[in-house]
Design an enzyme around this catalytic site. Sequence first.
Site, PDB file in Angstrom:
ATOM      1  N   CYS A   1       0.650  -1.228   0.224  1.00 23.32           N
ATOM      2  CA  CYS A   1      -0.220   0.323  -0.098  1.00 23.32           C
ATOM      3  C   CYS A   1       0.977   1.311  -0.167  1.00 23.32           C
ATOM      4  CB  CYS A   1      -0.951   0.006   1.199  1.00 23.32           C
ATOM      5  SG  CYS A   1      -2.310  -1.673   1.409  1.00 23.32           S
ATOM      6  N   ALA A   2       1.516   1.466  -1.581  1.00 20.58           N
ATOM      7  CA  ALA A   2       2.378   2.516  -1.340  1.00 20.58           C
ATOM      8  C   ALA A   2       1.307   3.217  -1.782  1.00 20.58           C
ATOM      9  CB  ALA A   2       3.673   2.038  -2.336  1.00 20.58           C
TER      10      ALA A   2
ATOM     11  N   TRP B   1      -1.227   4.493  -4.078  1.00 17.94           N
ATOM     12  CA  TRP B   1      -2.901   5.481  -3.528  1.00 17.94           C
ATOM     13  C   TRP B   1      -2.839   6.513  -4.676  1.00 17.94           C
ATOM     14  CZ3 TRP B   1      -6.547   4.634  -0.205  1.00 17.94           C
ATOM     15  CH2 TRP B   1      -7.034   6.324   0.571  1.00 17.94           C
TER      16      TRP B   1
ATOM     17  N   SER C   1      -1.490  -5.712   2.362  1.00 15.57           N
ATOM     18  CA  SER C   1      -0.443  -5.014   3.218  1.00 15.57           C
ATOM     19  C   SER C   1      -0.054  -6.464   4.347  1.00 15.57           C
ATOM     20  CB  SER C   1      -1.045  -3.791   3.465  1.00 15.57           C
ATOM     21  OG  SER C   1      -0.677  -2.970   4.926  1.00 15.57           O
ATOM     22  N   ARG C   2       0.425  -5.748   4.902  1.00 10.96           N
ATOM     23  CA  ARG C   2       1.050  -6.898   6.346  1.00 10.96           C
ATOM     24  C   ARG C   2       0.030  -5.952   7.179  1.00 10.96           C
ATOM     25  NH1 ARG C   2       6.919  -5.393   6.839  1.00 10.96           N
ATOM     26  NH2 ARG C   2       6.492  -3.504   5.939  1.00 10.96           N
TER      27      ARG C   2
ATOM     28  N   LYS D   1       9.040   1.413 -10.847  1.00  6.68           N
ATOM     29  CA  LYS D   1      10.498   1.263 -11.279  1.00  6.68           C
ATOM     30  C   LYS D   1      11.328   1.667  -9.525  1.00  6.68           C
ATOM     31  CE  LYS D   1      10.408   5.363  -9.272  1.00  6.68           C
ATOM     32  NZ  LYS D   1      11.260   5.897  -7.541  1.00  6.68           N
TER      33      LYS D   1
ATOM     34  N   ARG E   1      12.176   5.270   2.168  1.00  2.00           N
ATOM     35  CA  ARG E   1      13.920   5.873   0.835  1.00  2.00           C
ATOM     36  C   ARG E   1      14.683   6.045   1.562  1.00  2.00           C
ATOM     37  NH1 ARG E   1       9.694   9.653  -2.255  1.00  2.00           N
ATOM     38  NH2 ARG E   1       8.658  10.037  -0.857  1.00  2.00           N
TER      39      ARG E   1
ATOM     40  N   THR F   1       7.141  13.729 -13.664  1.00  2.00           N
ATOM     41  CA  THR F   1       6.089  14.303 -13.082  1.00  2.00           C
ATOM     42  C   THR F   1       4.324  14.747 -13.552  1.00  2.00           C
ATOM     43  OG1 THR F   1       6.242  15.067 -11.089  1.00  2.00           O
ATOM     44  CG2 THR F   1       6.516  12.897 -10.849  1.00  2.00           C
TER      45      THR F   1
END
Length: 333
Positions: A20-21, A25, A45-46, A105, A173, A263
């Site tokens: 669920c990054a 979303w 998701s965990r 990516k 990150r 973007t």
Amino acid sequence: MSGPSGSGPERAVRIGVLGCADIAWRRVLPAIVAEPRIRLVAVASRDAAKARRFTERFGGEPVAGYERLLDRGDLDAVYIPLPTGLHARWAVRALRRGLHVLVEKPLATSRAEAAVMLDTARAADRRLMENFMFLHHGQHQEVRRLVAAGEIGELRSFSCAFGIPPLPAGNVRHRADLGGGSLLDVGVYPLRAARLMLGPDLDPVGAVLRRDPELGVDVAGHVLLTTPSGVTAELSFGFEHAYRSSYALWGSAGRIVLDRAFTPPPTLRPVLRLEKQDLVQEFTLAADDQYGAVVRSFAAAVLDKVPPRDGEEELLGMSDLVDRVRGCAREMR
């Protein structure tokens, strides 16, 4: 594994999401649910509550745990927006279960990982596609057309910058064990853009990576590349900057500048600037939805057997370039 649901124009790829990054979303799941040739089946998701939050907005069934999603019998494919350090592990598991894979990516943390993923996809006869969304925006084709038409004369150099503001404490990150750091997060954009504009034969002749000793990852970098013909590329990136996303091509007779290179929102009409000795022209290009385009491309790869934009040679070449940049980089603290 059964084939995509339906037949004829009603066929749809039944897809599950591993993780669920934020990119899922904000960008990818809105594009997936808007694409009639893809049907969202489940989100894993965990954290069960996080999976529910995603399915309440986008639909599908919440699943607690990645392995449980792969064990379902009602999927044709998975989308993997997990941290880079987890891409190879979960892509290989999905491919071995007969699932097509769309992975964020960069594809992998190294050429060795990318090779294992591609070997697995080939053996399983499944599609493995990297989600480099900017490649699917029409503005880059227009830049290449102008260069090929000789609008800036002989190409001499390419410069590119992609930077984002500092990340919040605890951001994934910043975790070295999960493939964090600016090179793999934002640095791959200028590197891939250099390959797009200059071709695959690029040699890193110098690089600097600035490492944060507390975080244990690089937070900024600069790379110098050259081609066999002597065209150079100067690339800058990081996540401790004011936002910047642009590139320029400089030739013997002029220069092309493109802002919002990586973007652009779907409604934006990009502005391309062509600079010559006594003339500056601005061209307003058509709006383009790169998020929808990449999802359509994945559907075509699965349903119509259309090869993805980047084949094995490009995916391995890009991973190899990242390895070589990392290998030659001088580390600063």
